[in-house]
Design an enzyme around this catalytic site. Sequence first.
Site, mmCIF file in Angstrom:
data_model
loop_
_atom_site.group_PDB
_atom_site.id
_atom_site.type_symbol
_atom_site.label_atom_id
_atom_site.label_comp_id
_atom_site.label_asym_id
_atom_site.label_seq_id
_atom_site.Cartn_x
_atom_site.Cartn_y
_atom_site.Cartn_z
ATOM 1 N N LYS A 64 8.811 -10.599 6.487
ATOM 2 C CA LYS A 64 7.876 -10.387 5.423
ATOM 3 C C LYS A 64 7.212 -11.530 4.554
ATOM 4 O O LYS A 64 7.658 -11.697 4.391
ATOM 5 C CB LYS A 64 8.575 -9.219 4.756
ATOM 6 C CG LYS A 64 7.666 -8.786 3.359
ATOM 7 C CD LYS A 64 8.301 -7.396 2.584
ATOM 8 C CE LYS A 64 7.483 -7.398 1.436
ATOM 9 N NZ LYS A 64 7.942 -5.850 0.854
ATOM 10 N N ASP A 67 8.615 2.714 -5.451
ATOM 11 C CA ASP A 67 7.676 3.250 -4.320
ATOM 12 C C ASP A 67 8.769 4.203 -2.989
ATOM 13 O O ASP A 67 7.942 2.635 -1.676
ATOM 14 C CB ASP A 67 7.368 1.577 -3.441
ATOM 15 C CG ASP A 67 5.911 1.936 -3.115
ATOM 16 O OD1 ASP A 67 5.544 3.076 -3.141
ATOM 17 O OD2 ASP A 67 4.858 1.071 -2.131
#
Length: 808
Positions: free
Chosen positions: A509, A605
């Site tokens: 990422k 999230d």
Amino acid sequence: MGSRILVFLVVALIQVCTTPAVTNNDDFNALKALKDIWENVPPSWVGSDPCGSRWDGILCTNSRVTSITLASMGLKGTLSGDISNLSELQILDLSYNPELSGPLPPAIGDLKKLTSLILVSCRFSGPIPDTIGSLPQLTYLDMSNNSFEATDFPPWFSTLQSLTTLVMETTQLQGQIPSDFFSLSNLQTVDARNNQLNGTLDIGTSTINQLSLIDLRKNKISGFTNRPGVEKVGVILVDNPVCQETGVTERYCSVPQTESSYSTPLNNCVASLCFANQISSPNCKCAFPYTGLLKFRAPSFSNLENNTYYTVLEKSLMNSFKLHQLPVDSVNLSHPRKDSSTYLVLNLQVFPFGQDRFNRTGISSIGFVLSNQTFKPPSLFGPFFFIGDAYLNFAGEVTGSKKSSNTGVIIGAVAGGSVLLLLLLGAGLYAHRQKKRAEKATEQNNPFAQWESNMSIGGVPQLKGARNFSFEELRKYSNNFSETNDIGSGGYGNVYRGVLPTGELIAIKRAQQGSMQGGLEFKTEIELLSRVHHKNVVSLLGFCFDRGEQMLVYEFVPNGSLMESLSGKTGIRLDWVRRLKVALGAARGLAYLHELANPPIIHRDIKSSNILLDERLNAKVADFGLSKPMGDSEKGHLTHVTTQVKGTMGYMDPEYYMTQQLTEKSDVYSFGVVMLELLTGKRPIEKGKYVVREVKTALDRAKYLYNLGELLDSSIGLDTTLKGLDKFVDVALKCVEENGSDRPTMGEVVKEIENILQLAGLNPNADSASTSASYDDASKGNAKHPYIFSKDAFDYSGGFPVAKVEPL
Ligand SMILES: *[C@@H]1O[C@H](CO)[C@@H](O)[C@H](O)[C@H]1NC(C)=O
Ligand SMILES: *[C@@H]1O[C@H](CO)[C@@H](O)[C@H](O)[C@H]1NC(C)=O
Ligand SMILES: *[C@@H]1O[C@H](CO)[C@@H](O)[C@H](O)[C@H]1NC(C)=O
Ligand SMILES: *[C@@H]1O[C@H](CO)[C@@H](O)[C@H](O)[C@H]1NC(C)=O
Ligand SMILES: *[C@@H]1O[C@H](CO)[C@@H](O)[C@H](O)[C@H]1NC(C)=O
Ligand SMILES: *[C@@H]1O[C@H](CO)[C@@H](O)[C@H](O)[C@H]1NC(C)=O
Ligand SMILES: *[C@@H]1O[C@H](CO)[C@@H](O)[C@H](O)[C@H]1NC(C)=O
């Protein structure tokens, strides 16, 4: 900084001028010339005294360089004729450096002391210099797997009177092997597989002395002359015209094929659970082993099931390492097999002693013991060769950057002699190179410096094995961050698939400019993530804080996100049972974060694109980009953190949204939304409709399927009995209660889902994949499906499309 370097230089120069170098000057000049045209030489190659300051891979005797062993070092460049100035050189091993290319210099023939020339699996091209034929001492020659131009079997091979082993696999040799070649009196092994050799194989009339193996597989040999004594030699002519006529049953026309599942047993201990690519050794220590393949060309046994052989081999390997005083803790041999291209192949792992990784000296010495055949296996194994994997975890090196120096080091060095100063001199010059300047500047405020210096001694406690990757490494693993490796993108940046040299897949990422954190925040996040270890939580393997980049490296979870599967994109059909299992896995992961992680973590999230599915369809909670550790205040009380509201529209807890007070119950709300998504296959907000309201509105507990039949996702398997569906709906709606205090904890959710699975007659602890019908592609590209996939919405392990919502 500039003036500091100048001080180094001055001090270092004085030191250099007053300390006589040990290395012969011609040898140093020759090595320096090689070093100048090679990339990726070991970092210890600094200064002007290779023998005195012990350059990795270089061995000296009386100031003269006698051995260069640089297998698997990632060297790049060509081999120049300067090598010939090393007139005392006995061993040259540059194997497995696939970026060493260009022609071999004929001046190699001037190395009159050379005994071993090992250039396996480089990319040398052009002709094979015939000057090699004039090397009087050459006993071992292996030039396999290079790109030489097609050439007749060199007649000068027959002049190498000392030759014992000739390995010329895949080297474009053609023509007939002259029979006088086999009369070389010391010759034991000839392996010239996969060439264009033709004619009739004739080993001639001279007495067969030591010859034990002639492997000419995959050539064009059309005949074989039987001579007295030849039956003692293992001859392999598989895949030659002579063996391709029908009905041929000659001994030399078959290669036995078997394999065994043997692996070195544990040494009276319990295997450790290791992280970040470390592997548990037979002594149950986590470490980075040196790995490779041992290939035996002519074992005298064919029963691979008899483990006695491997035990004997392990002992003899360990004895050999001990004899050469190498820092080896243990070896693991596994998966003995006979394959079509070799006789016996074994996987070898060599574990470091006392540390969790080898340094360059260690690797080059072990590589040498194995590739120079210094190691002599028990005679029943016969000759062998070793193919080492590149080793990327060298101790004491921060890949991609140099350690920053400090005053303590300078004082120590001034007092303590020339070696360190030479290193500093090298570092100083290095820093002067324009190209590297930026790199150096970054390290100055590198919050990881402390960790890095500790990494070599068994990992850093707060890191639990998460590894520091250099930018270069990750660039390489992700194929230069190529578009084809891009598996997701969004506001945060991109996620790339990568492959480690071990073959393990990773997800990288990469934060884009603008979404980077400060170095300290990044460090804090890594510390947090690296403490999290649970089978339902995606694990962090490492990070990169290098060249102004911030990247997180996660385990690769092969089946993508739950969102993708619900949308039909992955072709994995999620029937009711699988959905229950996915819900259970994700709930367990989240419960772990809330209740067992230390400190507890609020995810913030949770959504279907942050729940990933592994190859067994086990759910793993991903992306902690927004996660917050909870304060130290006691658990059980209403612990909360006041924050700027972050999360994703549709999943966000309205209470949190209004009060800005974050508690675990906000995650519970989002999880409830995911449960509804599992039921309906709908995105939480779709065509202006909010799934929570839709379900609440349609709900009628008196009716069949709570009157939700219309809303249910069709691929759930409506024709089957949806056992426990009502209970599942109850739990989901409990989770999306308005008041956080009315919602269950994740631990309670886990228990509820476990009960539902048990009611449905299933074992909550079995794999997801195994409890349902096998994968089917029914839903692949199914246009009827309500879920529409777009790349922007897809966030692999990233909560990328994060809505920042201002509180009312
Ligand atoms: C190698 O030796 C030759 C002849 O002695 C000399 O001219 C040349 O400069 C040397 N090369 C290096 C790199 O030292
Ligand atoms: C040569 O390359 C082939 C194919 O990559 C491999 O199977 C073989 O083991 C290599 N041989 C040696 C001696 O490294
Ligand atoms: C063997 O190969 C060489 C070179 O490719 C060719 O010139 C020769 O005619 C071949 N000999 C036989 C017997 O096929
Ligand atoms: C040895 O390696 C094999 C293959 O990687 C592995 O399955 C086995 O568990 C290892 N043995 C020990 C004792 O660690
Ligand atoms: C395994 O090999 C050893 C050594 O050759 C031999 O003594 C033993 O009898 C063999 N065991 C079996 C089961 O074949
Ligand atoms: C490499 O490791 C060995 C043994 O672990 C140690 O003796 C040696 O000093 C190390 N060499 C360097 C350059 O760190
Ligand atoms: C390398 O191998 C050769 C031939 O087997 C052997 O004579 C020599 O001693 C080995 N070199 C070292 C340094 O062990």
